[in-house]
Design a protein around this motif. Structure first.
Motif, PDB file in Angstrom:
ATOM      1  N   GLN A 260       0.696  -1.247  -0.030  1.00  0.00           N
ATOM      2  CA  GLN A 260      -0.083   0.090   0.020  1.00  0.00           C
ATOM      3  C   GLN A 260       0.848   1.401  -0.181  1.00  0.00           C
ATOM      4  O   GLN A 260       0.664   2.096  -0.621  1.00  0.00           O
ATOM      5  CB  GLN A 260      -0.870   0.056   1.225  1.00  0.00           C
ATOM      6  CG  GLN A 260      -1.601   1.110   1.541  1.00  0.00           C
ATOM      7  CD  GLN A 260      -1.707   1.584   2.686  1.00  0.00           C
ATOM      8  OE1 GLN A 260      -1.406   2.665   3.380  1.00  0.00           O
ATOM      9  NE2 GLN A 260      -2.670   0.814   3.679  1.00  0.00           N
ATOM     10  N   VAL A 261       1.862   1.307   0.774  1.00  0.00           N
ATOM     11  CA  VAL A 261       2.640   2.522   1.100  1.00  0.00           C
ATOM     12  C   VAL A 261       3.354   2.669  -0.444  1.00  0.00           C
ATOM     13  O   VAL A 261       3.529   3.753  -0.843  1.00  0.00           O
ATOM     14  CB  VAL A 261       3.859   2.273   2.177  1.00  0.00           C
ATOM     15  CG1 VAL A 261       4.747   3.339   2.160  1.00  0.00           C
ATOM     16  CG2 VAL A 261       2.948   2.537   3.359  1.00  0.00           C
ATOM     17  N   LYS A 262       4.052   1.479  -0.836  1.00  0.00           N
ATOM     18  CA  LYS A 262       4.728   2.009  -2.207  1.00  0.00           C
ATOM     19  C   LYS A 262       3.818   2.253  -3.223  1.00  0.00           C
ATOM     20  O   LYS A 262       4.352   3.176  -4.157  1.00  0.00           O
ATOM     21  CB  LYS A 262       5.306   0.582  -2.420  1.00  0.00           C
ATOM     22  CG  LYS A 262       6.290   0.413  -3.690  1.00  0.00           C
ATOM     23  CD  LYS A 262       7.262   1.495  -3.561  1.00  0.00           C
ATOM     24  CE  LYS A 262       8.270   1.677  -4.908  1.00  0.00           C
ATOM     25  NZ  LYS A 262       9.038   2.834  -4.663  1.00  0.00           N
ATOM     26  N   CYS A 263       2.541   1.654  -3.433  1.00  0.00           N
ATOM     27  CA  CYS A 263       1.528   2.223  -4.378  1.00  0.00           C
ATOM     28  C   CYS A 263       1.210   3.460  -4.401  1.00  0.00           C
ATOM     29  O   CYS A 263       1.378   4.549  -5.413  1.00  0.00           O
ATOM     30  CB  CYS A 263       0.210   1.334  -4.364  1.00  0.00           C
ATOM     31  SG  CYS A 263       0.547  -0.460  -5.188  1.00  0.00           S
ATOM     32  N   PHE A 264       1.235   3.752  -3.218  1.00  0.00           N
ATOM     33  CA  PHE A 264       0.806   5.464  -2.820  1.00  0.00           C
ATOM     34  C   PHE A 264       1.968   6.258  -2.992  1.00  0.00           C
ATOM     35  O   PHE A 264       1.703   7.311  -3.686  1.00  0.00           O
ATOM     36  CB  PHE A 264       0.458   5.520  -1.263  1.00  0.00           C
ATOM     37  CG  PHE A 264       0.013   7.015  -1.106  1.00  0.00           C
ATOM     38  CD1 PHE A 264      -1.335   7.613  -1.134  1.00  0.00           C
ATOM     39  CD2 PHE A 264       1.012   7.849  -0.279  1.00  0.00           C
ATOM     40  CE1 PHE A 264      -1.559   8.614  -0.950  1.00  0.00           C
ATOM     41  CE2 PHE A 264       0.700   9.015   0.062  1.00  0.00           C
ATOM     42  CZ  PHE A 264      -0.728   9.649   0.028  1.00  0.00           C
ATOM     43  N   GLN A 265       3.075   5.985  -2.774  1.00  0.00           N
ATOM     44  CA  GLN A 265       4.300   6.774  -3.197  1.00  0.00           C
ATOM     45  C   GLN A 265       4.467   6.936  -4.768  1.00  0.00           C
ATOM     46  O   GLN A 265       5.033   7.776  -5.128  1.00  0.00           O
ATOM     47  CB  GLN A 265       5.515   6.008  -2.752  1.00  0.00           C
ATOM     48  CG  GLN A 265       6.825   6.923  -2.774  1.00  0.00           C
ATOM     49  CD  GLN A 265       7.555   6.373  -4.029  1.00  0.00           C
ATOM     50  OE1 GLN A 265       7.496   5.053  -4.409  1.00  0.00           O
ATOM     51  NE2 GLN A 265       8.476   7.351  -4.851  1.00  0.00           N
TER      52      GLN A 265
END
Length: 334
Positions: free
Chosen positions: A5-10
């Protein structure tokens, strides 16, 4: 799931930053990450703690966090809202409000749907592994069918997609879903919901009595007798969704990238692009599974209902007790 999730958001936020960084707008990235943390706190703080009921009872400060969770979440959001207003720069108002909307759309697409994925995991790993595997199967089979038999273009957003690949991938996904469901239904590790283990102090998957969905049933058809699991019928709807609707998550991502004239969301995976390039269909699928479970599978949890009863005043709890007792006596249970 949280790491993805964090990587996709980034990756999504980086696209917005690359488009508008030439203007030197302040605090865009900092505000984006702040809203990510705030949104995660709102989604996971209250619901995940439902699975740590024993831990909440033992740790006193958690009572405060649970009781006032929504108020604290709203307060954190208001802090970010004020921060954004104070960061507004003359002549760049429109661009800054565009980035503010960009951040919130990214939160809606990524954080909300990753939360659904984790909720699905808590219902039993089979609700996570089956749909994830279906999307992977559909993606692979559509590629191979399109490679060998593809002749008719499917959609302009993805010129390489063909009707032959779309139909062939769909048929393969339905067959694969039935086989995978049959295999996973035999293991309580995949079918049992998770719960908090007080002895180990963590969430675990325990051995449980299989629900009706995961107990074999005899089915007669055309003079033949088959042994099937009721979950396989639900799996059929999941596979149909992953085959027919799931690919549109990829088409949406393709249109998004074309709008900003980029090939991939990132370069984390050589030859494939970013994490978001691989999970564009998974998020849509996860939302459908969560809606499906809520609509057709899940029933009220006794533990969660009791937790709500314990928040009532003593006289209200007593009224609840007498009402429930009278109801059970009328049913002949007591």
């Amino acid at each position: 799931i949280l790491a993805i999730q964090v990587k996709c958001f980034q990756e999504i936020i980086s696209i917005g930053h690359s488009v508008y960084r030439i203007h030197g707008l302040p605090w865009f990235r900092s505000l984006s990450w702040y809203f990510l943390l705030t949104t995660n706190y709102f989604f996971y703080g209250e619901n995940v703690l439902d699975f740590f009921g024993v831990l909440v009872d033992k740790v006193e400060y958690l009572h405060f966090l649970v009781k006032y969770h929504r108020f604290l979440s709203f307060s954190l959001y208001c802090g970010g809202f004020i921060w954004f207003v104070l960061s507004l720069v003359k002549k760049y108002y429109l661009k800054q409000f565009s980035l503010f909307a960009w951040t919130h759309v990214a939160l809606l697409i990524v954080v909300t749907q990753s939360y659904f994925i984790i909720q699905n995991v808590f219902q039993g790993l089979i609700w996570f592994l089956t749909p994830v595997s279906m999307i992977i199967c559909n993606d692979l089979m559509a590629y191979f069918f399109g490679l060998f038999f593809g002749r008719t273009p499917l959609i302009k957003l993805s010129p390489k997609k063909t009707w032959e690949g779309f139909i062939g991938g769909g048929i393969a996904t339905v067959a694969f879903g039935a086989v995978l469901s049959w295999c996973l239904c035999h293991s309580s590790y995949f079918t049992c919901p998770v719960e908090y283990d007080e002895t180990l102090g963590r969430i675990v998957v325990t051995t449980c009595k299989p629900s009706y969905l995961f107990r074999p049933q005899e089915l007669e058809a055309f003079g033949w007798t088959f042994t099937v699991f009721p979950f396989m019928m639900h799996s059929l709807w999941l596979s149909l969704f992953s085959a027919v609707i799931g690919p549109f998550g990829g088409f949406f991502a393709s249109g998004f990238k074309r709008a900003f004239k980029i090939k991939d969301f990132g370069d984390v995976i050589p030859g494939h692009g970013g994490i978001m390039d691989r999970f564009d269909c998974q998020f849509l699928m996860a939302t459908f599974v969560n809606v499906y479970i809520s609509s057709f599978i899940r029933t009220a949890s006794p533990a969660k209902l009791l937790a709500q009863v314990f928040t009532l005043k003593p006289d209200q709890q007593l009224q609840f007790y007498h009402t429930l007792k009278d109801h059970l006596e009328n049913l002949g249970v007591l």
